[in-house]
Design a protein around this motif. Sequence first.
Motif, PDB file in Angstrom:
ATOM      1  N   SER A   1       0.817  -1.211   0.000  1.00 16.56           N
ATOM      2  CA  SER A   1       0.000   0.000   0.000  1.00 16.56           C
ATOM      3  C   SER A   1       0.852   1.263   0.000  1.00 16.56           C
ATOM      4  O   SER A   1       1.861   1.344   0.717  1.00 16.56           O
ATOM      5  CB  SER A   1      -0.914   0.009   1.228  1.00 16.56           C
TER       6      SER A   1
ATOM      7  N   ASP B   1      -8.576  -2.022  -7.386  1.00 12.05           N
ATOM      8  CA  ASP B   1      -7.486  -1.710  -6.464  1.00 12.05           C
ATOM      9  C   ASP B   1      -6.212  -2.435  -6.887  1.00 12.05           C
ATOM     10  O   ASP B   1      -6.247  -3.444  -7.594  1.00 12.05           O
ATOM     11  CB  ASP B   1      -7.850  -2.035  -5.012  1.00 12.05           C
TER      12      ASP B   1
ATOM     13  N   HIS C   1      -5.030   2.902  -5.134  1.00 14.00           N
ATOM     14  CA  HIS C   1      -3.965   2.429  -4.266  1.00 14.00           C
ATOM     15  C   HIS C   1      -4.501   2.171  -2.856  1.00 14.00           C
ATOM     16  O   HIS C   1      -5.602   2.561  -2.497  1.00 14.00           O
ATOM     17  CB  HIS C   1      -2.838   3.464  -4.204  1.00 14.00           C
ATOM     18  N   ALA C   2      -3.700   1.482  -2.053  1.00 14.64           N
ATOM     19  CA  ALA C   2      -3.852   1.396  -0.590  1.00 14.64           C
ATOM     20  C   ALA C   2      -5.226   0.948  -0.098  1.00 14.64           C
ATOM     21  O   ALA C   2      -5.706   1.442   0.923  1.00 14.64           O
ATOM     22  CB  ALA C   2      -3.479   2.744   0.038  1.00 14.64           C
ATOM     23  N   GLU C   3      -5.837  -0.024  -0.760  1.00 17.87           N
ATOM     24  CA  GLU C   3      -7.097  -0.551  -0.239  1.00 17.87           C
ATOM     25  C   GLU C   3      -6.865  -1.422   0.980  1.00 17.87           C
ATOM     26  O   GLU C   3      -7.678  -1.439   1.906  1.00 17.87           O
ATOM     27  CB  GLU C   3      -7.828  -1.362  -1.322  1.00 17.87           C
ATOM     28  N   GLU C   4      -5.749  -2.156   0.988  1.00 21.59           N
ATOM     29  CA  GLU C   4      -5.496  -3.093   2.086  1.00 21.59           C
ATOM     30  C   GLU C   4      -5.361  -2.401   3.441  1.00 21.59           C
ATOM     31  O   GLU C   4      -5.522  -3.036   4.480  1.00 21.59           O
ATOM     32  CB  GLU C   4      -4.246  -3.935   1.801  1.00 21.59           C
TER      33      GLU C   4
ATOM     34  N   ASP D   1      -2.984  -2.791  -4.672  1.00 20.97           N
ATOM     35  CA  ASP D   1      -1.944  -3.121  -3.693  1.00 20.97           C
ATOM     36  C   ASP D   1      -1.954  -4.584  -3.278  1.00 20.97           C
ATOM     37  O   ASP D   1      -2.950  -5.289  -3.389  1.00 20.97           O
ATOM     38  CB  ASP D   1      -2.025  -2.212  -2.465  1.00 20.97           C
TER      39      ASP D   1
ATOM     40  N   GLY E   1      -6.823   4.289   0.654  1.00 19.48           N
ATOM     41  CA  GLY E   1      -6.643   4.778  -0.709  1.00 19.48           C
ATOM     42  C   GLY E   1      -7.826   5.554  -1.257  1.00 19.48           C
ATOM     43  O   GLY E   1      -7.664   6.641  -1.824  1.00 19.48           O
TER      44      GLY E   1
END
Length: 388
Positions: free
Chosen positions: A28, A75, A133-136, A77, A140
């Motif tokens: 992420s 997404d 980006h950065a869903e985890e 990541d 994001g």
Amino acid sequence: MDIKSISDKYRDYVVEKRRYFHMNPEPSFCEFNTSKVVQSELDKLGIEYEVVCDVAVVARIKGKNDGKKILLRADMDALEVVEKNDVVYKSQKEGLMHACGHDGHTAMLLGAAHILNEVKDYFDGEVVLFFQHAEEVAKGAKDVLDNYPLLDGVEGAFGIHLWQGVESGKISLESGPRMAAADFFKITIEGKSGHGSMPSDTIDAVVVASSVVMNLQHLVSRNTSPLDSLVVTIGKMEAGTRFNVIAGEAVLEGTSRSFSDEVWKGIPEKLERVIKGTCDAYGAKGVLEMDRATPPLVNDGKMSDILRDSAIKLYGESSIVKYEKTTGGEDFAYISQRVPSVFAFVGIRNDEKCINAAHHNDRFDIDEDSLQIGMNLYAQFAIDFLSK
């Protein structure tokens, strides 16, 4: 137009791209290479795009005439997981793995970009492609929404998650709650340390913390309607330094999950009340720090109906299955709170191929036949939405 026939030429493309992303996972906020590959593919197609928040990509495909605007999201990541699969596309980055299917999401949306770009003279309106980006870490979507007019003029949004709980070839798309709100919190208990033989001179943080853990469960069993859902979990507890020293401080870390927006909004106040009441009873002090990761993800009824028609058009009514909502979190919810949205689970489990490991497992994999289904669903839904 026959989306399935058009997409046949891109089947190998989405598999190739998915395998590349799988071999080159990025965590992420660090999806720089993934973003560059997405940009390169869009450049080849002549599709206009912008890079937002350093790595997210927002592309636009405009139809023949002005019209409505629909957003499609994927997404990008990966996770900090050591892959144990013995496959030719195994992760080449030790300690990083696409163990949740985001490699497939990115590949499918690139495939849909090819289809939609090919047929753009046959629809009106605009398709916004959002490579997030950065869903985890559930940051994001909000990052982009706070810094870029992503949803200006957008009348609807659609996201897909490749899902192990659904059989390959099947799609879950029902309306209502689909994924839970997710909160992460930390509670610091301040007591008074002392000798283990003289507890009357202390305020035992271990005892206070233990009481807080037990009392928090009353929020679930006695303070939340039985018709709603709430999960409060303490996953980590740290206290003490030695067997005969009464701890003066304890730290609890946990998560809460809920499906109702009303329940979700009331969680901080309820936690504060329990923590303060319990600590006051012992003469201790409790401090709550809370990260409101994501609200509940709820599918709009009309959007689900459009998606259902799209799925039937592509694969027939037998392709649609009912799948119960899940307590996992998903930051697409920030989008679904602002515009009518729908989120689909596209099945990837195939027991005959031994593809059935859980999400975030070190042997997670997907049935790659599902990639064309997801690609087609993105494209068909966008066209159907714009035409209604």
